[in-house]
Design a protein around this motif. Structure first.
Motif: not given
Length: 213
Positions: A23-24, A29-33, A70-71
């Motif tokens: 999660f960290l 990652s800006g959405g890359q994961l 997601g959160s």
């Protein structure tokens, strides 16, 4: 010889650490994961609400999606349930059997959700699936079948309920929500898939008990 009960047994502890760590990494990652590791529908490719990137189904996503959330609340709820039910079941089954059961539920949930999401994608609804809920719901089922009369104190409503009834009621609610689409953005059929594959494995174990702990 009786085995010593562990409050946070090794596999549960490892899963907690990996989920929090992932999660960290998501945050930085800006959405890359999400693009690489979330569970995407078959044949999906194109931009999404989450990012402007090419994303498509890959086989490893049937496992990797379960380590993404997601959160903070999504993560905390799943990790609390993983600890609450998973610790009991790992102590009962042993670490190897627990690991097998958990990932059978994760993969089973992913397969069910893959079918549902692929159908939706054909109608233009392309979205990724993330979260450990499939494995957690499988653990909930295992707990309910192993300790059917143990009483669970619910937060809402604040009442105590036997585990067998809690699992049954929760399963019915998930089925209703999935069929009616009452909660948009929640993978209800993935939850049910985790429970279904967990149940099938427990049936198999009843006839062929695992030879390792």
């Amino acid at each position: 010889m009786l085995r010593r009960y562990s409050l946070i047994p090794p596999v549960v502890r490892t899963l907690l650490i990996v989920n929090v760590g992932m999660f960290l990494l998501e945050v930085v990652s800006g959405g890359q994961l999400i693009s690489a590791l979330a569970l995407w529908p078959l044949g999906s490719s194109g931009s999404t609400v989450l990012m402007q990137a090419e994303s498509s189904f890959q086989l490893w996503q049937l496992v990797s999606y379960s380590f993404l959330h997601g959160s903070v609340m999504h993560l905390l709820l799943n990790m609390y349930a993983l600890w609450l039910f998973g610790s009991r079941m790992e102590n009962v089954w042993g670490s190897k059997s627990f690991t097998l059961y958990y990932f059978v539920c994760v993969i089973g949930a992913g397969l069910v959700q893959l079918f549902i999401a692929t159908q939706a994608a054909r109608e233009g609804g392309i979205y990724p699936t993330i979260g450990a809920s499939g494995g957690v719901f499988g653990l909930l089922l295992g707990f309910g079948l192993t300790f059917p009369n143990e009483r669970l104190l619910l937060i809402f409503p604040p009442v105590a309920m036997q585990a067998k009834w809690f699992v049954l009621i929760y399963g019915i609610i998930e089925l209703w929500a999935g069929v009616t689409g009452a909660e948009v953005g929640v993978a209800h059929f993935a939850h049910l898939g985790g429970m279904l594959f967990g149940f099938l494995l427990l049936l198999y174990w009843r006839r062929h008990p695992p030879g390792y702990r």
